[in-house]
Design a protein around this motif. Sequence first.
Motif, mmCIF file in Angstrom:
data_model
loop_
_atom_site.group_PDB
_atom_site.id
_atom_site.type_symbol
_atom_site.label_atom_id
_atom_site.label_comp_id
_atom_site.label_asym_id
_atom_site.label_seq_id
_atom_site.Cartn_x
_atom_site.Cartn_y
_atom_site.Cartn_z
ATOM 1 N N LYS A 263 -0.827 102.922 81.103
ATOM 2 C CA LYS A 263 -1.161 103.940 81.704
ATOM 3 C C LYS A 263 -0.823 103.982 82.964
ATOM 4 O O LYS A 263 -1.723 103.573 84.379
ATOM 5 N N VAL A 264 0.284 103.737 83.441
ATOM 6 C CA VAL A 264 1.229 104.151 85.195
ATOM 7 C C VAL A 264 0.500 105.543 84.891
ATOM 8 O O VAL A 264 1.556 105.410 85.240
ATOM 9 N N PHE A 265 -0.077 105.417 86.393
ATOM 10 C CA PHE A 265 -0.147 106.592 87.873
ATOM 11 C C PHE A 265 0.490 106.254 88.550
ATOM 12 O O PHE A 265 0.430 105.209 89.590
ATOM 13 N N TYR A 266 1.201 107.087 89.309
ATOM 14 C CA TYR A 266 1.990 107.468 91.014
ATOM 15 C C TYR A 266 1.580 108.534 91.403
ATOM 16 O O TYR A 266 1.725 109.713 91.329
ATOM 17 N N LYS A 267 0.216 108.502 92.583
ATOM 18 C CA LYS A 267 -0.079 109.621 93.168
ATOM 19 C C LYS A 267 -0.607 110.558 91.872
ATOM 20 O O LYS A 267 -0.489 111.626 92.308
ATOM 21 N N GLY A 268 -1.253 110.311 91.085
ATOM 22 C CA GLY A 268 -2.385 110.846 90.553
ATOM 23 C C GLY A 268 -1.120 111.699 88.781
ATOM 24 O O GLY A 268 -1.606 111.993 88.338
ATOM 25 N N TYR A 269 0.596 110.895 89.091
ATOM 26 C CA TYR A 269 1.244 111.288 88.075
ATOM 27 C C TYR A 269 1.260 110.798 87.453
ATOM 28 O O TYR A 269 1.667 109.559 87.798
ATOM 29 N N PRO A 270 1.455 111.023 86.035
ATOM 30 C CA PRO A 270 2.398 109.754 85.123
ATOM 31 C C PRO A 270 3.644 109.112 84.988
ATOM 32 O O PRO A 270 3.881 109.930 85.578
ATOM 33 N N VAL A 271 4.370 108.682 85.077
ATOM 34 C CA VAL A 271 5.062 107.648 85.315
ATOM 35 C C VAL A 271 5.958 107.175 83.885
ATOM 36 O O VAL A 271 5.208 106.747 83.142
ATOM 37 N N ILE A 272 6.833 107.552 84.151
ATOM 38 C CA ILE A 272 7.795 107.160 82.471
ATOM 39 C C ILE A 272 8.681 106.182 83.438
ATOM 40 O O ILE A 272 9.208 105.682 84.597
ATOM 41 N N PHE A 273 9.089 105.096 82.354
ATOM 42 C CA PHE A 273 10.459 104.660 82.564
ATOM 43 C C PHE A 273 11.888 104.164 82.226
ATOM 44 O O PHE A 273 11.522 104.224 81.146
ATOM 45 N N ILE A 274 12.627 104.488 82.745
ATOM 46 C CA ILE A 274 14.273 104.155 82.445
ATOM 47 C C ILE A 274 13.964 103.076 82.942
ATOM 48 O O ILE A 274 13.975 102.407 83.745
ATOM 49 N N ARG A 275 15.556 101.974 81.810
ATOM 50 C CA ARG A 275 15.957 101.131 81.943
ATOM 51 C C ARG A 275 17.366 101.500 82.876
ATOM 52 O O ARG A 275 17.145 102.702 83.531
ATOM 53 N N HIS A 276 16.870 100.310 83.942
ATOM 54 C CA HIS A 276 18.055 100.117 84.844
ATOM 55 C C HIS A 276 19.481 100.758 84.637
ATOM 56 O O HIS A 276 19.802 101.410 85.543
ATOM 57 N N SER A 277 19.923 100.379 83.543
ATOM 58 C CA SER A 277 21.622 99.862 83.460
ATOM 59 C C SER A 277 21.245 101.676 82.868
ATOM 60 O O SER A 277 23.115 102.058 83.233
ATOM 61 N N LEU A 278 21.073 102.623 82.858
ATOM 62 C CA LEU A 278 21.179 104.066 81.835
ATOM 63 C C LEU A 278 21.082 105.245 83.798
ATOM 64 O O LEU A 278 21.737 106.249 84.238
ATOM 65 N N LEU A 279 21.071 104.289 84.966
ATOM 66 C CA LEU A 279 20.828 105.179 86.306
ATOM 67 C C LEU A 279 21.443 104.118 87.005
ATOM 68 O O LEU A 279 21.761 102.562 87.469
ATOM 69 N N GLU A 280 22.317 104.688 87.006
ATOM 70 C CA GLU A 280 23.751 103.891 87.860
ATOM 71 C C GLU A 280 23.036 103.630 90.017
ATOM 72 O O GLU A 280 23.088 102.633 90.265
ATOM 73 N N THR A 281 22.760 104.462 90.355
ATOM 74 C CA THR A 281 22.438 105.085 91.915
ATOM 75 C C THR A 281 21.265 105.391 91.705
ATOM 76 O O THR A 281 21.262 106.548 90.996
#
Length: 146
Positions: A69-87
């Motif tokens: 139920k996490v929202f940021y500025k009224g929009y839903p947040v997707i969580f992505i594993r840190h290792s999938l994002l280089e920078t």
Amino acid sequence: MILPSSTIFQGVLLVEGFDFVSLLILTFIVLGIFYFYIAFCQHKLQKDEMVSVSFLGKECLGFIDNGNKVFYKGYPVIFIRHSLLETYEKIDSIVIETANQVETVDIIVMKEIEINHQVLHHVYVGVMSSNEYDCILNSQLLGGLL
């Protein structure tokens, strides 16, 4: 045919006399129906919880979390594993409470992400440190259609 002293009337199996063979056959029929129903439900639940997610040229599976139920500025947040994002370029940090702990999560904006063959633009993403899932999706994405 297997139970000669029985008949089906309006979808209900009526058995005239009970003997051991009749009870044994009915037991196997009922257990078979329960087994296939439970197997079908488990397959349906496992299939519906995971969807395909692609971003930045990467493919992974996303878990639809009804508890997210996490929202940021009224929009839903997707969580992505840190290792999938280089920078990534952090725009903010938020504090969230998970089932196990309270943690600070970096928020980034992803220009384009494809979820279940639907392209979303300018999505808020939380960078998570957990390695349990590749991606945790908010059930409110796509207007709650996930």
